[in-house]
Design a protein around this motif. Structure first.
Motif, PDB file in Angstrom:
ATOM      1  N   SER A 163       0.643  -0.832  -0.170  1.00 43.50           N
ATOM      2  CA  SER A 163      -0.045   0.365   0.613  1.00 43.50           C
ATOM      3  C   SER A 163       0.635   1.219  -0.302  1.00 43.50           C
ATOM      4  O   SER A 163       0.254   2.360  -0.302  1.00 43.50           O
ATOM      5  CB  SER A 163      -1.056  -0.345   1.003  1.00 43.50           C
ATOM      6  OG  SER A 163      -1.838  -1.487   1.225  1.00 43.50           O
ATOM      7  N   GLY A 167       1.345   3.450  -3.037  1.00 45.28           N
ATOM      8  CA  GLY A 167       0.978   5.431  -2.779  1.00 45.28           C
ATOM      9  C   GLY A 167       1.386   6.449  -3.680  1.00 45.28           C
ATOM     10  O   GLY A 167       0.747   7.216  -4.350  1.00 45.28           O
ATOM     11  N   CYS A 168       2.915   6.083  -3.358  1.00 47.75           N
ATOM     12  CA  CYS A 168       3.688   6.784  -3.495  1.00 47.75           C
ATOM     13  C   CYS A 168       4.191   6.781  -5.338  1.00 47.75           C
ATOM     14  O   CYS A 168       4.081   7.744  -5.929  1.00 47.75           O
ATOM     15  CB  CYS A 168       5.063   6.629  -3.014  1.00 47.75           C
ATOM     16  SG  CYS A 168       5.733   6.419  -1.482  1.00 47.75           S
ATOM     17  N   ALA A 171       0.987   8.710  -6.006  1.00 49.80           N
ATOM     18  CA  ALA A 171       1.556  10.260  -5.862  1.00 49.80           C
ATOM     19  C   ALA A 171       2.746  10.817  -6.979  1.00 49.80           C
ATOM     20  O   ALA A 171       2.480  11.797  -7.690  1.00 49.80           O
ATOM     21  CB  ALA A 171       2.394  10.629  -4.588  1.00 49.80           C
ATOM     22  N   SER A 187       9.898  11.086  -2.173  1.00 51.15           N
ATOM     23  CA  SER A 187       8.916   9.405  -2.061  1.00 51.15           C
ATOM     24  C   SER A 187       9.980   8.349  -1.380  1.00 51.15           C
ATOM     25  O   SER A 187       9.925   7.860  -0.507  1.00 51.15           O
ATOM     26  CB  SER A 187       8.171   8.625  -3.420  1.00 51.15           C
ATOM     27  OG  SER A 187       6.584   9.444  -3.136  1.00 51.15           O
TER      28      SER A 187
END
Length: 200
Positions: A163, A167-168, A171, A187
């Protein structure tokens, strides 16, 4: 010993590869919704019948494109991991190899931006887990076995790690092309600090 492929089999394989390559470029440039199967066939200099011989619909073609993209990417990420004997160095190399992939607009567009649109969120997430979960669990298991991580529950730790990386990736993919390298570096810094806090 495997038998040699017939001319028909070879042509069929070449046709499928031509469709995947053409569709990948069009999905990345135009997006899933604005790419028609007829346009893919025309760009590949093939008939619509040739498309439907290999893929039942546009979603099926997109899934094949995504799976090919992820297969190539995971091979490169695993190679980056296996170069290092030290599991921490290997884990960081794999992480950075993934972040580098996301900076590439082709990967970002097909896998992270168009993937959820084409397949739906749940189906896309399951597809991504299929490719990444095994390697993430392998890396975490190696870190725990080497005593570099405390004896955390492997499956749960792998799920949380998946996760965080995802998420990184999202982004980076959401950033404008000129900002992706900066978001990638930010990140990486955040992930290194988070991982460093867990290491023994």
């Amino acid at each position: 010993m495997s038998r040699p492929r017939s001319r028909r089999e070879q042509y069929s394989e070449e046709t499928r590869e031509a469709l995947l390559t053409t569709a990948a470029a069009m999905f990345a440039e135009r997006g899933y919704a604005k790419t028609a199967l007829s346009e893919v066939a025309s760009a590949a200099q093939l008939t619509r019948g040739a498309v439907y011989h290999h893929f039942k619909d546009k979603q099926d073609l997109f899934r094949a494109v995504l799976e090919r993209t992820e297969t190539e990417s995971m091979a490169a990420i695993q190679e980056a991991y296996l170069v290092h004997e030290d599991p921490v160095a290997g884990a960081l190399a794999a992480m950075n190899a993934y972040l580098d992939r996301v900076v590439d607009s082709h990967y970002a567009e097909i896998v992270l931006r168009q993937g959820p649109i084409a397949l739906g969120w749940e189906d896309w997430k399951a597809c991504e887990e299929q490719f990444a979960a095994g390697l993430i669990e392998q890396i975490i298991t190696a870190l725990v076995s080497a005593g570099r991580l405390p004896p955390l529950p492997i499956a749960t730790t792998a799920s949380i790690t998946f996760s965080m990386l995802g998420g990184c990736g999202m982004a980076i993919a959401a950033a404008s092309p000129q900002d992706r390298a900066r978001v990638r570096d930010e990140s990486s810094e955040v992930l290194v600090r988070l991982i460093g806090g867990l290491l023994v």
